[in-house]
Design an enzyme around this catalytic site. Structure first.
Site, PDB file in Angstrom:
ATOM      1  N   ASN A  57      49.996  11.092  31.925  1.00  0.00           N
ATOM      2  CA  ASN A  57      50.938  12.217  31.839  1.00  0.00           C
ATOM      3  C   ASN A  57      52.347  11.667  32.046  1.00  0.00           C
ATOM      4  O   ASN A  57      52.740  11.375  33.170  1.00  0.00           O
ATOM      5  CB  ASN A  57      50.572  13.235  32.931  1.00  0.00           C
ATOM      6  CG  ASN A  57      51.574  14.365  33.038  1.00  0.00           C
ATOM      7  OD1 ASN A  57      52.425  14.545  32.171  1.00  0.00           O
ATOM      8  ND2 ASN A  57      51.471  15.128  34.125  1.00  0.00           N
ATOM      9  N   TRP A  58      53.072  11.529  30.955  1.00  0.00           N
ATOM     10  CA  TRP A  58      54.415  10.922  31.053  1.00  0.00           C
ATOM     11  C   TRP A  58      55.448  11.872  31.631  1.00  0.00           C
ATOM     12  O   TRP A  58      56.564  11.469  31.928  1.00  0.00           O
ATOM     13  CB  TRP A  58      54.873  10.460  29.653  1.00  0.00           C
ATOM     14  CG  TRP A  58      54.038   9.389  29.025  1.00  0.00           C
ATOM     15  CD1 TRP A  58      52.906   8.791  29.547  1.00  0.00           C
ATOM     16  CD2 TRP A  58      54.251   8.771  27.752  1.00  0.00           C
ATOM     17  NE1 TRP A  58      52.420   7.860  28.673  1.00  0.00           N
ATOM     18  CE2 TRP A  58      53.229   7.825  27.556  1.00  0.00           C
ATOM     19  CE3 TRP A  58      55.210   8.940  26.744  1.00  0.00           C
ATOM     20  CZ2 TRP A  58      53.137   7.037  26.401  1.00  0.00           C
ATOM     21  CZ3 TRP A  58      55.128   8.161  25.602  1.00  0.00           C
ATOM     22  CH2 TRP A  58      54.092   7.211  25.439  1.00  0.00           C
ATOM     23  N   LYS A  59      55.127  13.139  31.728  1.00  0.00           N
ATOM     24  CA  LYS A  59      56.077  14.154  32.221  1.00  0.00           C
ATOM     25  C   LYS A  59      57.369  14.091  31.411  1.00  0.00           C
ATOM     26  O   LYS A  59      57.335  13.786  30.221  1.00  0.00           O
ATOM     27  CB  LYS A  59      56.303  13.986  33.733  1.00  0.00           C
ATOM     28  CG  LYS A  59      54.965  13.926  34.490  1.00  0.00           C
ATOM     29  CD  LYS A  59      55.086  14.047  35.981  1.00  0.00           C
ATOM     30  CE  LYS A  59      53.704  13.969  36.598  1.00  0.00           C
ATOM     31  NZ  LYS A  59      53.703  14.122  38.050  1.00  0.00           N
ATOM     32  N   GLU A  75      53.230  21.179  38.650  1.00  0.00           N
ATOM     33  CA  GLU A  75      54.679  21.321  38.430  1.00  0.00           C
ATOM     34  C   GLU A  75      54.959  22.557  37.582  1.00  0.00           C
ATOM     35  O   GLU A  75      55.967  23.240  37.774  1.00  0.00           O
ATOM     36  CB  GLU A  75      55.225  20.043  37.769  1.00  0.00           C
ATOM     37  CG  GLU A  75      55.267  18.888  38.777  1.00  0.00           C
ATOM     38  CD  GLU A  75      55.057  17.514  38.187  1.00  0.00           C
ATOM     39  OE1 GLU A  75      55.212  17.344  36.959  1.00  0.00           O
ATOM     40  OE2 GLU A  75      54.744  16.585  38.967  1.00  0.00           O
ATOM     41  N   GLY A 116      53.033  12.103  42.951  1.00  0.00           N
ATOM     42  CA  GLY A 116      54.349  11.478  42.992  1.00  0.00           C
ATOM     43  C   GLY A 116      54.815  11.115  44.391  1.00  0.00           C
ATOM     44  O   GLY A 116      55.971  10.780  44.598  1.00  0.00           O
ATOM     45  N   HIS A 173      49.314  22.258  35.160  1.00  0.00           N
ATOM     46  CA  HIS A 173      49.789  21.213  36.067  1.00  0.00           C
ATOM     47  C   HIS A 173      50.561  21.865  37.215  1.00  0.00           C
ATOM     48  O   HIS A 173      51.262  22.860  37.013  1.00  0.00           O
ATOM     49  CB  HIS A 173      50.685  20.224  35.309  1.00  0.00           C
ATOM     50  CG  HIS A 173      50.987  19.019  36.122  1.00  0.00           C
ATOM     51  ND1 HIS A 173      51.961  19.019  37.095  1.00  0.00           N
ATOM     52  CD2 HIS A 173      50.407  17.800  36.155  1.00  0.00           C
ATOM     53  CE1 HIS A 173      51.975  17.828  37.683  1.00  0.00           C
ATOM     54  NE2 HIS A 173      51.042  17.064  37.135  1.00  0.00           N
ATOM     55  N   GLU A 223      44.041  17.693  41.260  1.00  0.00           N
ATOM     56  CA  GLU A 223      45.277  17.025  41.664  1.00  0.00           C
ATOM     57  C   GLU A 223      45.832  17.680  42.923  1.00  0.00           C
ATOM     58  O   GLU A 223      46.554  18.693  42.837  1.00  0.00           O
ATOM     59  CB  GLU A 223      46.318  17.118  40.548  1.00  0.00           C
ATOM     60  CG  GLU A 223      45.884  16.485  39.251  1.00  0.00           C
ATOM     61  CD  GLU A 223      47.082  16.048  38.413  1.00  0.00           C
ATOM     62  OE1 GLU A 223      47.151  14.867  38.075  1.00  0.00           O
ATOM     63  OE2 GLU A 223      47.944  16.892  38.127  1.00  0.00           O
ATOM     64  N   GLY A 229      50.235   9.870  36.508  1.00  0.00           N
ATOM     65  CA  GLY A 229      51.640  10.177  36.259  1.00  0.00           C
ATOM     66  C   GLY A 229      52.472   8.910  36.241  1.00  0.00           C
ATOM     67  O   GLY A 229      52.515   8.178  35.253  1.00  0.00           O
ATOM     68  N   GLY A 230      53.132   8.625  37.351  1.00  0.00           N
ATOM     69  CA  GLY A 230      54.066   7.498  37.447  1.00  0.00           C
ATOM     70  C   GLY A 230      53.535   6.193  36.870  1.00  0.00           C
ATOM     71  O   GLY A 230      54.221   5.509  36.098  1.00  0.00           O
ATOM     72  N   SER A 271      49.080   9.960  42.593  1.00  0.00           N
ATOM     73  CA  SER A 271      49.356   8.595  43.058  1.00  0.00           C
ATOM     74  C   SER A 271      48.198   7.631  42.804  1.00  0.00           C
ATOM     75  O   SER A 271      47.953   6.723  43.605  1.00  0.00           O
ATOM     76  CB  SER A 271      49.756   8.594  44.537  1.00  0.00           C
ATOM     77  OG  SER A 271      50.927   9.374  44.714  1.00  0.00           O
TER      78      SER A 271
HETATM   79  P1  PGA Z   1      51.385  10.779  39.881  1.00  0.00           P
HETATM   80  O1  PGA Z   1      51.241  12.130  39.034  1.00  0.00           O
HETATM   81  O2  PGA Z   1      50.332   9.826  39.370  1.00  0.00           O
HETATM   82  O3  PGA Z   1      52.789  10.300  39.595  1.00  0.00           O
HETATM   83  O4  PGA Z   1      51.177  11.138  41.314  1.00  0.00           O
HETATM   84  C1  PGA Z   1      49.986  12.626  38.634  1.00  0.00           C
HETATM   85  C2  PGA Z   1      50.170  13.900  37.858  1.00  0.00           C
HETATM   86  O5  PGA Z   1      51.058  14.683  38.217  1.00  0.00           O
HETATM   87  O6  PGA Z   1      49.467  14.174  36.859  1.00  0.00           O
END
Ligand code: PGA
Length: 251
Positions: free
Chosen positions: A9-11, A98, A174, A96, A168, A235-236, A214
């Site tokens: 997930n590149w956001k 967010e 993050g 998600h 999640e 994510g990251g 993470s």
């Molecule tokens: P993260 O994000 O790996 O940066 O914690 C995961 C996600 O939000 O899908």
């Protein structure tokens, strides 16, 4: 056997040129990953059709980060499930944390989105997970149960079969603070139990449940070794091709 999946997930990151290079590196690195693992890149909307073209003929699938809760019409700024389908996208993240937090997504609106995505033959990656305060108050199972029941349990069996779930925990996204492998396993088994209660254990056993929060090369192997953890939503670490490939190579 259910599918093993590692999805990035590149956001809201990367320019089109940067995203294109990242996808290229992922495709190049994919030969180092066991064929049994599905690799998915999930760039921003603007990058999708270019990256779909790039990934054609490779083993890498492409997903979107969201879709609208309406099929079409006067919804300025929204992107529909059928548009994604027409662009060659195969997966879509829905719910998600967010989006729940900043864009007021609700369990009910996610039910609408799930139906539209499924109608278009997209594979939804449905996200659920509790906030830190909810875990500290011992409410994490109740919170996840409500998310799963209110968004998924209105779907028919043939629809739920197509869904991928991502657990999640919001406190792990993050933050660098990963859930322990035992915490992930405990919640994944709980979610599978909810599905079994509603749809039967054959269906529950066929659903891939990914862990997200993470996840990185140093902890992926321990997480993926758990029986109910079928992969990760990353994510990251998905913004660095080598890390993403290393995570996918951790099964
Ligand atoms: P993260 O994000 O790996 O940066 O914690 C995961 C996600 O939000 O899908």
């Amino acid at each position: 056997m259910r599918k093993k999946i590692v999805a990035g997930n590149w956001k809201m990151n990367t320019s089109l040129a940067e995203g294109f290079s990242l996808a290229k590196e992922v495709i190049a690195g994919s030969s180092r990953v066991d064929q049994g693992v599905e690799l998915v890149v999930i760039p921003p909307f603007t990058h999708l059709s270019e990256i779909v073209k790039l990934a054609r003929g490779s083993r890498v699938r492409v997903g979107a980060q969201n879709c609208a809760q309406w099929p079409k019409g006067a919804y300025t700024g929204e992107v529909s499930a059928s548009m994604l389908q027409s662009a060659g996208v195969e997966y879509v993240i829905l719910g998600h944390s967010e989006r729940r937090e900043y864009f007021n997504e609700t369990n009910r609106s996610l039910f609408e989105k799930l139906q539209l995505a499924l109608q278009e033959n997209l594979t939804p990656i449905f996200c659920c997970g509790e906030k830190l305060g909810e875990r500290e108050a011992g409410q994490h199972f109740a919170v996840v149960e409500k998310q799963v029941a209110e968004s998924l349990f209105g779907l028919e069996t043939r629809q739920v079969q197509q869904v991928v779930i991502a657990y999640e925990p919001v406190w792990a996204i993050g933050t660098g603070k990963t859930a322990t492998a035992d915490q992930a396993q405990e919640m994944h088994a709980f979610i599978r139990g909810l599905l079994a209660g509603k749809y039967g254990s054959t269906l529950a056993d066929s659903i891939s449940i990914l862990y997200g929060g993470s996840c990185k090369p140093s902890n992926a192997a321990e997480l993926f070794a758990k029986p109910d953890v079928d992969g990760g939503l990353i994510g990251g670490a998905s913004l660095v091709a080598a890390d993403f490939i290393a995570i996918a190579g951790s099964f």
